[in-house]
Scaffold this active site. Structure first.
Site, PDB file in Angstrom:
ATOM      1  N   HIS A  14       0.808  -1.224   0.000  1.00 14.71           N
ATOM      2  CA  HIS A  14       0.000   0.000   0.000  1.00 14.71           C
ATOM      3  C   HIS A  14       0.836   1.267   0.000  1.00 14.71           C
ATOM      4  CE1 HIS A  14      -1.820  -3.438   2.126  1.00 14.71           C
ATOM      5  NE2 HIS A  14      -2.746  -3.242   1.220  1.00 14.71           N
ATOM      6  N   HIS A  66      -6.818   4.660   5.824  1.00  9.28           N
ATOM      7  CA  HIS A  66      -6.261   3.568   5.022  1.00  9.28           C
ATOM      8  C   HIS A  66      -4.771   3.850   4.781  1.00  9.28           C
ATOM      9  CE1 HIS A  66      -5.507   0.918   1.595  1.00  9.28           C
ATOM     10  NE2 HIS A  66      -6.604   0.251   1.939  1.00  9.28           N
ATOM     11  N   GLU A 113      -2.766   3.310   2.354  1.00  2.00           N
ATOM     12  CA  GLU A 113      -2.378   3.894   1.061  1.00  2.00           C
ATOM     13  C   GLU A 113      -2.583   5.410   1.062  1.00  2.00           C
ATOM     14  OE1 GLU A 113      -4.061   2.120  -2.532  1.00  2.00           O
ATOM     15  OE2 GLU A 113      -3.826   4.055  -3.523  1.00  2.00           O
ATOM     16  N   THR A 149      -6.187   3.621  -5.002  1.00  2.00           N
ATOM     17  CA  THR A 149      -6.263   2.679  -6.136  1.00  2.00           C
ATOM     18  C   THR A 149      -7.415   1.676  -6.034  1.00  2.00           C
ATOM     19  OG1 THR A 149      -4.741   1.208  -4.982  1.00  2.00           O
ATOM     20  CG2 THR A 149      -3.779   2.746  -6.589  1.00  2.00           C
ATOM     21  N   SER A 180      -6.226  -9.378  -2.909  1.00  2.00           N
ATOM     22  CA  SER A 180      -5.218  -9.873  -1.961  1.00  2.00           C
ATOM     23  C   SER A 180      -5.509 -11.302  -1.501  1.00  2.00           C
ATOM     24  CB  SER A 180      -5.163  -8.927  -0.751  1.00  2.00           C
ATOM     25  OG  SER A 180      -6.471  -8.639  -0.280  1.00  2.00           O
TER      26      SER A 180
HETATM   27  O1  0CM Z   1      -6.174  -1.312  -0.686  1.00  2.00           O
HETATM   28  P1  0CM Z   1      -6.828  -2.596  -0.184  1.00  2.00           P
HETATM   29  O2  0CM Z   1      -7.305  -2.445   1.225  1.00  2.00           O
HETATM   30  O3  0CM Z   1      -7.827  -3.116  -1.131  1.00  2.00           O
HETATM   31  O4  0CM Z   1      -5.588  -3.624  -0.157  1.00  2.00           O
HETATM   32  P2  0CM Z   1      -5.445  -5.172  -0.340  1.00  2.00           P
HETATM   33  O5  0CM Z   1      -4.142  -5.554   0.304  1.00  2.00           O
HETATM   34  O6  0CM Z   1      -6.622  -5.946   0.059  1.00  2.00           O
HETATM   35  O7  0CM Z   1      -5.324  -5.323  -1.916  1.00  2.00           O
HETATM   36  C1  0CM Z   1      -4.221  -5.067  -2.656  1.00  2.00           C
HETATM   37  C2  0CM Z   1      -3.664  -3.772  -2.679  1.00  2.00           C
HETATM   38  C3  0CM Z   1      -3.166  -2.705  -2.732  1.00  2.00           C
HETATM   39  C4  0CM Z   1      -2.512  -1.443  -2.820  1.00  2.00           C
HETATM   40 FE1  SF4 Z   2      -1.450  -2.705  -7.154  1.00  2.00          FE
HETATM   41 FE2  SF4 Z   2      -4.045  -2.564  -7.751  1.00  2.00          FE
HETATM   42 FE3  SF4 Z   2      -3.036  -4.752  -6.741  1.00  2.00          FE
HETATM   43 FE4  SF4 Z   2      -3.246  -2.593  -5.190  1.00  2.00          FE
HETATM   44  S1  SF4 Z   2      -4.936  -3.774  -6.073  1.00  2.00           S
HETATM   45  S2  SF4 Z   2      -1.507  -3.986  -5.316  1.00  2.00           S
HETATM   46  S3  SF4 Z   2      -2.810  -0.989  -6.731  1.00  2.00           S
HETATM   47  S4  SF4 Z   2      -2.494  -3.860  -8.750  1.00  2.00           S
END
Ligand code: 0CM
Ligand code: SF4
Length: 317
Positions: free
Chosen positions: A78, A128, A130, A168, A271
């Site tokens: 992030h 958050h 990010e 993002t 993720s």
């Molecule tokens: O930003 P988010 O909470 O969706 O993060 P994540 O770790 O679940 O997904 C991937 C990313 C990024 C940046």
């Molecule tokens: Fe990168 Fe998008 Fe994956 Fe976040 S969700 S790690 S910005 S590709």
């Protein structure tokens, strides 16, 4: 005859290029340096990933001041603010930066517009990681807007020099509503040079939109603190799914959710390892959902090179 019970499996789903790279960065760091390897914040927002890496010897901390001097620390997908880089350098930490390149791109945009003295409206969720990292690039130029209703509070110095950027992993539709409200207030609002909501976030939402109208229930596999995963539940409900739930594991599925259900949609956040989706497919099969159809709305081929610190050293000729 009763309608046959079926599962619609969204594609794309699960790991994006940035998550794949960040998780592999921690695994490679453990292989190369041995345990422990420190990781600032959750490497990605997934409980299973964090627990699996912890079992292998990763130690997750909240801040770099919890890392022993000179130790190795990985920064999460992030991203981090320049202040975090500074404090890590002060403690002589060996850093491995697993920030997703698509998050770094937003940092570069923020720096550029701040240098050109724009007021930057950053659309994103307060608290958050990010958003904290991006805001830290130019705190005096950036203000956070959490959704359409927060636009009323936005004040700028010069309405002709305003740009919006975003986190993002937001809902594309809600972000467009926020931008519409911003543009009503600041008609000369500038757009980011390219989409800040990343390809993976967008593609997973498009796939859910395609299947939601046909679904009595949409199950999203993902963790509660995963912005992009939570957004998929909202997108499902806004686009015709009769119900939708977020689960970390198949065992969290309440069998009463399946009462009277014929079609279940299934997807996962960016993720989420595929093994967790398989667990849900198996559980649904135990309840008679044996027919699994994939709903494909895009093909993804993007990959990112590992962080510089983990790439093999070039040999001199
Ligand atoms: O930003 P988010 O909470 O969706 O993060 P994540 O770790 O679940 O997904 C991937 C990313 C990024 C940046
Ligand atoms: Fe990168 Fe998008 Fe994956 Fe976040 S969700 S790690 S910005 S590709």
């Amino acid at each position: 005859m009763a309608e046959s019970k079926r599962v619609l499996l969204a594609s794309p789903r699960g790991y994006c290029a940035g998550v794949d790279r960040a998780v592999e960065a921690v695994e490679r760091a453990l292989d190369k340096h041995g345990a422990p390897v420190y990781v600032r914040k959750e490497i990605v927002h997934n409980r299973h990933v964090v627990e699996t890496l912890s079992d292998r010897g990763a130690i997750f901390v909240n801040e770099t001041d919890e890392v022993p001097e000179s130790a190795i620390v990985v920064f999460s997908a992030h991203g981090v603010s320049p202040e975090v880089h500074r404090t890590a350098a002060e403690r002589s930490l060996q850093t491995i930066d697993a920030t997703c390149p698509l998050v770094t791109k937003v940092h570069q945009e923020a720096k550029r517009f701040a240098r050109d003295d724009y007021d930057i409206v950053l659309i994103g969720h307060e608290g958050h990681e990010e958003v904290e990292g991006t805001s830290g690039e130019a705190p005096e130029h950036i203000q956070l807007v959490d959704g359409p209703d927060a636009v009323d509070q936005v004040q700028v110095r010069d309405p002709e020099r305003v740009v919006w950027l975003s986190q993002t992993t937001l809902s594309v539709d809600e972000t467009m509503q926020t931008v519409k409200r911003l543009r009503e207030k600041f008609p000369l609002l500038n757009d980011p040079p390219s989409d800040d909501i990343c390809y993976a976030t967008q593609n997973r939402q498009v796939a859910v939109k395609a299947m939601a109208p046909k679904c009595d229930l949409v199950i999203v596999v993902g963790s509660k603190n995963s912005s992009n995963s939570v957004r998929l539940v909202e997108v499902a409900l806004q686009n015709g799914a009769k119900s939708s739930y977020l689960v970390d594991y198949a065992r969290e599925i309440d069998p009463t959710w399946l009462d009277g259900v014929t079609t279940v949609g299934l997807t996962s956040g960016a993720s989420v390892p595929e093994v967790l989706v398989r667990g849900v497919v198996d559980l649904l099969a135990e309840h008679g959902f044996n027919d699994v159809e994939t709903v494909t709305t895009a093909e993804e081929t993007l990959t990112f090179a590992l962080p510089r610190e983990l790439r093999p050293a070039r040999t001199a000729n």
